[in-house]
Design an enzyme around this catalytic site. Structure first.
Site, PDB file in Angstrom:
ATOM      1  N   LEU A 135      12.174   7.385   6.010  1.00  0.00           N
ATOM      2  CA  LEU A 135      11.186   6.745   5.143  1.00  0.00           C
ATOM      3  C   LEU A 135      11.831   5.573   4.413  1.00  0.00           C
ATOM      4  O   LEU A 135      13.011   5.633   4.049  1.00  0.00           O
ATOM      5  CB  LEU A 135      10.642   7.735   4.101  1.00  0.00           C
ATOM      6  CG  LEU A 135       9.843   8.936   4.612  1.00  0.00           C
ATOM      7  CD1 LEU A 135       9.459   9.840   3.443  1.00  0.00           C
ATOM      8  CD2 LEU A 135       8.605   8.502   5.375  1.00  0.00           C
ATOM      9  N   ASP A 136      11.046   4.514   4.172  1.00  0.00           N
ATOM     10  CA  ASP A 136      11.518   3.409   3.345  1.00  0.00           C
ATOM     11  C   ASP A 136      11.885   3.923   1.956  1.00  0.00           C
ATOM     12  O   ASP A 136      11.373   4.949   1.490  1.00  0.00           O
ATOM     13  CB  ASP A 136      10.433   2.344   3.197  1.00  0.00           C
ATOM     14  CG  ASP A 136      10.116   1.638   4.508  1.00  0.00           C
ATOM     15  OD1 ASP A 136      10.951   1.695   5.429  1.00  0.00           O
ATOM     16  OD2 ASP A 136       9.026   1.039   4.598  1.00  0.00           O
ATOM     17  N   ARG A 137      12.748   3.180   1.276  1.00  0.00           N
ATOM     18  CA  ARG A 137      13.227   3.586  -0.044  1.00  0.00           C
ATOM     19  C   ARG A 137      12.072   3.886  -1.014  1.00  0.00           C
ATOM     20  O   ARG A 137      12.086   4.891  -1.723  1.00  0.00           O
ATOM     21  CB  ARG A 137      14.115   2.479  -0.627  1.00  0.00           C
ATOM     22  CG  ARG A 137      14.571   2.716  -2.059  1.00  0.00           C
ATOM     23  CD  ARG A 137      15.496   1.597  -2.537  1.00  0.00           C
ATOM     24  NE  ARG A 137      15.736   1.699  -3.967  1.00  0.00           N
ATOM     25  CZ  ARG A 137      16.627   2.503  -4.529  1.00  0.00           C
ATOM     26  NH1 ARG A 137      17.362   3.284  -3.768  1.00  0.00           N
ATOM     27  NH2 ARG A 137      16.792   2.540  -5.832  1.00  0.00           N
ATOM     28  N   THR A 139       8.896   4.544  -0.267  1.00  0.00           N
ATOM     29  CA  THR A 139       7.891   5.462   0.275  1.00  0.00           C
ATOM     30  C   THR A 139       8.301   6.895  -0.022  1.00  0.00           C
ATOM     31  O   THR A 139       9.462   7.260   0.147  1.00  0.00           O
ATOM     32  CB  THR A 139       7.742   5.262   1.802  1.00  0.00           C
ATOM     33  OG1 THR A 139       7.352   3.917   2.056  1.00  0.00           O
ATOM     34  CG2 THR A 139       6.698   6.202   2.369  1.00  0.00           C
TER      35      THR A 139
END
Length: 296
Positions: A135-137, A139
């Site tokens: 996951l993106d930071r 998200t």
């Protein structure tokens, strides 16, 4: 106590060579090489055998993998982990926003990987960290980790086959319609971070379902659910910006931070078959408070 990760299965074909049965079970050639030369072991009915050994139906095959070393540069750290599920093969977490999945130059520590490495160290688990779903930071939501490189190999095959299913919820600008977005994604020429829809990009497919349309100060917004069929970098963020409905809080792709300090994106659903038993697993995660406050 033997800390080596171990799997056991039964021979199904009379006269099949041991190496063929091992391959059929999903153990890669690279893993087999490590087993042979880095401290692993292959047993048939409790006795060590070489890979040319002919099997009988019902023989019990036990594979002991060599002990893994923590990846170079990954510093084990102690930190809070919201563990949703754990067994000897998988770890499923609920990741908070503002925590990187792996260390980066901008955020070299306090990532999920750092904390999981510290947790493995604390629990005396002889493994490094294998991220299955990243996951993106900014998200939040469900994130899956394999506790051994063989399990990571199996989940990688599952991802390529499209049998690991993830769904997200987001809040976007504007009133959206239910739709399927199929648009290739590639890196933007002027950025090492930003992606865009472009003809020479990689195939990407996202389904959008509207959960609620609402307005704040006479400006339209939508609460949506998204199903991913591919896992391109920033896929949801790029696809929603491409159709003119960027995620709120996502400044990189045109969203406003009037209501939230990050992109309003949360992984709410993760479904997969267990890589060893085949048992179907389904995990769900409620929206975090910063997103709920906007919708409700």
């Amino acid at each position: 106590m033997d800390k080596r990760f171990t799997v056991t299965f039964m021979a199904k074909q009379q006269g099949q060579l041991l190496r063929e049965a091992i391959s059929d079970f999903g153990i890669s050639k690279r893993a087999l090489t490590a087993i042979k030369f880095e401290g692993g072991q292959i047993l048939v009915n409790g006795t060590e055998q070489n890979v040319r050994y002919p099997l009988h139906v019902g023989d019990e095959i036990t594979i002991k993998f060599p002990i893994e070393q923590v990846s170079d540069g990954l510093i084990p750290q102690r930190g809070a982990l919201d563990i949703v599920y754990e067994d000897e093969t998988l770890l499923v977490l609920n990741k908070p926003a503002f925590m990187s999945t792996i260390p980066s130059r901008e955020h070299p520590d306090a990532s999920v990987a750092n904390f999981v490495a510290g947790y493995f160290e604390q629990q005396h688990i002889a493994s490094t960290v294998h991220i299955v779903t990243r996951l993106d930071r900014d998200t939040s939501g469900l994130l899956c980790i394999a506790k051994h490189r063989h399990i990571h190999h199996l989940t990688g095959l599952m991802q390529r086959a499209g049998t690991i299913h993830r769904e997200y919820e987001a809040i976007v600008h504007g009133h959206v319609e239910n739709q399927s977005i199929i648009a290739p994604i590639g890196r933007k020429d002027t950025s090492i971070i930003e992606r865009e829809v472009r003809n020479d990009g990689q195939y990407a497919h996202t389904d959008v379902t509207v959960l609620k349309r609402f307005s704040i100060d006479n400006k339209p917004y939508s609460h949506i659910r998204l199903k991913l069929y591919t896992g391109r970098t920033h896929q949801i963020r790029v696809h929603m910006a491409h159709i003119g409905h960027p995620l709120i809080g996502d400044e990189l792709y045109g969203g406003s931070r009037a209501f939230i300090a990050r992109q309003a994106l949360h992984c709410v659903h993760l479904a997969l078959a267990h890589p060893v038993s085949g048992e179907p697993f389904v995990f769900n995660s409620p929206l975090p408070a910063d997103m709920q406050e906007i919708i409700f």
